[in-house]
Enzyme design. Structure first.
Site, PDB file in Angstrom:
ATOM      1  N   GLY A  11       0.780  -1.232   0.000  1.00 11.54           N
ATOM      2  CA  GLY A  11       0.000   0.000   0.000  1.00 11.54           C
ATOM      3  C   GLY A  11       0.813   1.285   0.000  1.00 11.54           C
ATOM      4  O   GLY A  11       0.358   2.305   0.531  1.00 11.54           O
ATOM      5  N   ASN A  13       1.331   3.086  -2.620  1.00 12.00           N
ATOM      6  CA  ASN A  13       0.557   4.031  -3.439  1.00 12.00           C
ATOM      7  C   ASN A  13      -0.628   4.584  -2.654  1.00 12.00           C
ATOM      8  O   ASN A  13      -0.961   5.762  -2.777  1.00 12.00           O
ATOM      9  CB  ASN A  13       0.091   3.376  -4.737  1.00 12.00           C
ATOM     10  CG  ASN A  13       1.179   3.402  -5.798  1.00 12.00           C
ATOM     11  OD1 ASN A  13       1.469   4.442  -6.372  1.00 12.00           O
ATOM     12  ND2 ASN A  13       1.823   2.269  -6.026  1.00 12.00           N
ATOM     13  N   LEU A  90      -4.359  -7.130  -6.791  1.00 12.89           N
ATOM     14  CA  LEU A  90      -3.861  -8.328  -7.484  1.00 12.89           C
ATOM     15  C   LEU A  90      -4.895  -9.070  -8.317  1.00 12.89           C
ATOM     16  O   LEU A  90      -4.558  -9.832  -9.205  1.00 12.89           O
ATOM     17  CB  LEU A  90      -3.322  -9.308  -6.436  1.00 12.89           C
ATOM     18  CG  LEU A  90      -1.830  -9.298  -6.156  1.00 12.89           C
ATOM     19  CD1 LEU A  90      -1.492 -10.296  -5.063  1.00 12.89           C
ATOM     20  CD2 LEU A  90      -1.063  -9.635  -7.426  1.00 12.89           C
ATOM     21  N   ASN A 107      -6.133   2.680 -12.829  1.00 12.72           N
ATOM     22  CA  ASN A 107      -5.124   1.712 -12.388  1.00 12.72           C
ATOM     23  C   ASN A 107      -3.746   2.342 -12.545  1.00 12.72           C
ATOM     24  O   ASN A 107      -3.513   3.093 -13.480  1.00 12.72           O
ATOM     25  CB  ASN A 107      -5.208   0.440 -13.240  1.00 12.72           C
ATOM     26  CG  ASN A 107      -4.195  -0.604 -12.824  1.00 12.72           C
ATOM     27  OD1 ASN A 107      -4.024  -0.884 -11.631  1.00 12.72           O
ATOM     28  ND2 ASN A 107      -3.483  -1.180 -13.788  1.00 12.72           N
ATOM     29  N   HIS A 109       0.128   1.338 -13.231  1.00  7.90           N
ATOM     30  CA  HIS A 109       0.938   0.218 -13.719  1.00  7.90           C
ATOM     31  C   HIS A 109       2.407   0.657 -13.770  1.00  7.90           C
ATOM     32  O   HIS A 109       2.700   1.746 -14.270  1.00  7.90           O
ATOM     33  CB  HIS A 109       0.453  -0.228 -15.100  1.00  7.90           C
ATOM     34  CG  HIS A 109       1.208  -1.416 -15.601  1.00  7.90           C
ATOM     35  ND1 HIS A 109       0.953  -2.694 -15.162  1.00  7.90           N
ATOM     36  CD2 HIS A 109       2.262  -1.510 -16.451  1.00  7.90           C
ATOM     37  CE1 HIS A 109       1.800  -3.533 -15.731  1.00  7.90           C
ATOM     38  NE2 HIS A 109       2.600  -2.836 -16.520  1.00  7.90           N
ATOM     39  N   ASP A 150      -4.729  -3.849 -18.786  1.00 12.03           N
ATOM     40  CA  ASP A 150      -3.845  -2.697 -19.049  1.00 12.03           C
ATOM     41  C   ASP A 150      -4.141  -2.034 -20.398  1.00 12.03           C
ATOM     42  O   ASP A 150      -3.280  -1.340 -20.952  1.00 12.03           O
ATOM     43  CB  ASP A 150      -2.348  -3.099 -18.975  1.00 12.03           C
ATOM     44  CG  ASP A 150      -1.947  -3.553 -17.590  1.00 12.03           C
ATOM     45  OD1 ASP A 150      -2.541  -3.078 -16.601  1.00 12.03           O
ATOM     46  OD2 ASP A 150      -1.042  -4.409 -17.486  1.00 12.03           O
TER      47      ASP A 150
HETATM   48  C1  GAR Z   1       2.981  -0.923  -7.542  1.00 16.96           C
HETATM   49  O1  GAR Z   1       4.286  -0.866  -8.052  1.00 16.96           O
HETATM   50  C2  GAR Z   1       1.976  -0.922  -8.669  1.00 16.96           C
HETATM   51  O2  GAR Z   1       2.360  -0.118  -9.748  1.00 16.96           O
HETATM   52  C3  GAR Z   1       1.971  -2.375  -9.051  1.00 16.96           C
HETATM   53  O3  GAR Z   1       1.994  -3.067  -7.814  1.00 16.96           O
HETATM   54  C4  GAR Z   1       2.725  -2.282  -6.862  1.00 16.96           C
HETATM   55  C5  GAR Z   1       1.888  -2.156  -5.594  1.00 16.96           C
HETATM   56  O4  GAR Z   1       2.652  -1.556  -4.573  1.00 16.96           O
HETATM   57  N1  GAR Z   1       0.816  -2.710  -9.852  1.00 16.96           N
HETATM   58  C6  GAR Z   1       0.853  -3.567 -10.882  1.00 16.96           C
HETATM   59  O5  GAR Z   1       1.851  -4.177 -11.211  1.00 16.96           O
HETATM   60  C7  GAR Z   1      -0.468  -3.713 -11.630  1.00 16.96           C
HETATM   61  N2  GAR Z   1      -0.307  -4.503 -12.816  1.00 16.96           N
HETATM   62  P1  GAR Z   1       1.963  -0.865  -3.316  1.00 16.96           P
HETATM   63  O6  GAR Z   1       1.029  -1.880  -2.671  1.00 16.96           O
HETATM   64  O7  GAR Z   1       3.123  -0.522  -2.409  1.00 16.96           O
HETATM   65  O8  GAR Z   1       1.228   0.374  -3.790  1.00 16.96           O
END
Ligand code: GAR
Length: 199
Positions: A11, A13, A90, A107, A109, A150
Site C-alpha cells: 500500500g 501508493n 492483485l 489503475n 501500472h 492494461d
Molecule cells: C505498484 O508498483 C503498482 O504499480 C503495481 O503493484 C505495486 C503495488 O505496490 N501494480 C501492478 O503491477 C499492476 N499490474 P503498493 O502496494 O506498495 O502500492
C-alpha cells in the site's frame, strides 16, 4: 468524489494518496474506503491509522467472476463509492464491476504502457522483464480500466531512467518514488475534479 482505493499488498501508493490528500492537493477526492483482496495486506493498517473505513472482499476458490463481482459491487454501493483507484490490486476485476464503473476506475501500472503490460505483468515481474530487455527508460502509467488488461485509455505517464547495476527491486523503488507516487494522486484528483465539474 467518494473514492475507494483497492489494494492487495504493502500500500505505498495508498500512502501517497493519503499524503497528497493531507497536503490539500486532492480537494475533490474523498478517500471513503480501502478495500483489500486479502485480510493481511499491510495497506489495511495504513488505512486504519488514518481513520479510513476498510473492507476485505476475498475471491473464494471456485467462485465465478460474476458472483465475485456482485460481492464487490455490493460493498462499493454500501459505501456510496463513485470512483475506484486500483493501487496494487492483485485480482482481475470482474466484467460486471468494470461496466458498472465505466471511466470511473483508474489503475497504476509500473511501466510505460504498452511496454511490459497486459496479462501476467504484475509488480516485480514487470521490472525483471524490463531489465532483461535492456531498456534504458521505464516508468509508470495511470490508465482507465476496461475489459482488456492494461488496455484502457491512458491518463498519465512518467518516464524514469534505468541505471547501470539496477536490480528489479532497486528499479521498482525508483519508479515508485519518481513516478507512481507523483502521478497517481494527481490523476485521481484530475478525474474527480472533471467529474465533479460535469455533474
Ligand atoms: C505498484 O508498483 C503498482 O504499480 C503495481 O503493484 C505495486 C503495488 O505496490 N501494480 C501492478 O503491477 C499492476 N499490474 P503498493 O502496494 O506498495 O502500492
Amino acid at each position: 468524489m467518494k473514492t475507494a482505493v483497492l489494494v492487495s499488498g504493502g500500500g505505498t501508493n495508498l500512502q501517497a494518496i493519503i499524503d497528497a490528500k493531507a497536503r490539500g492537493e486532492m480537494p475533490n477526492t474523498e478517500i471513503a474506503l480501502v478495500l483489500s483482496s486479502n485480510k493481511s495486506a499491510y495497506a489495511l493498517e495504513r488505512a486504519k491509522t488514518n481513520g479510513i473505513p476498510t473492507a476485505v472482499v476475498h475471491r473464494r476458490r471456485e467462485e465465478d467472476a460474476p458472483s465475485y463481482g456482485e460481492r464487490l459491487l455490493k460493498c462499493l454501493k454500501e459505501n456510496s463509492i463513485e470512483l475506484i483507484a486500483l493501487a496494487g490490486f492483485l485480482t482481475i476485476l470482474p466484467p460486471n464491476v468494470v461496466s458498472a464503473y465505466d471511466h470511473r476506475i483508474l489503475n497504476i501500472h509500473p511501466s510505460l504502457i504498452p511496454a511490459f503490460s497486459g496479462k501476467g505483468y504484475y509488480g516485480l515481474r514487470v521490472h525483471e522483464e524490463a531489465l532483461k530487455r535492456g531498456v534504458k527508460i521505464s516508468g509508470a502509467t495511470v490508465h482507465f480500466v476496461n475489459e482488456i488488461p492494461d488496455g484502457g485509455e491512458i491518463i498519465a505517464q512518467k518516464a524514469v531512467e534505468v541505471l547501470e547495476g539496477d536490480t528489479p527491486e532497486i528499479l521498482q523503488r525508483r519508479i515508485m518514488e519518481q513516478a507512481e507516487w507523483v502521478i497517481f494522486p494527481r490523476a485521481i484528483e484530475q478525474v474527480a475534479e472533471g467529474s465533479t465539474r460535469n455533474q
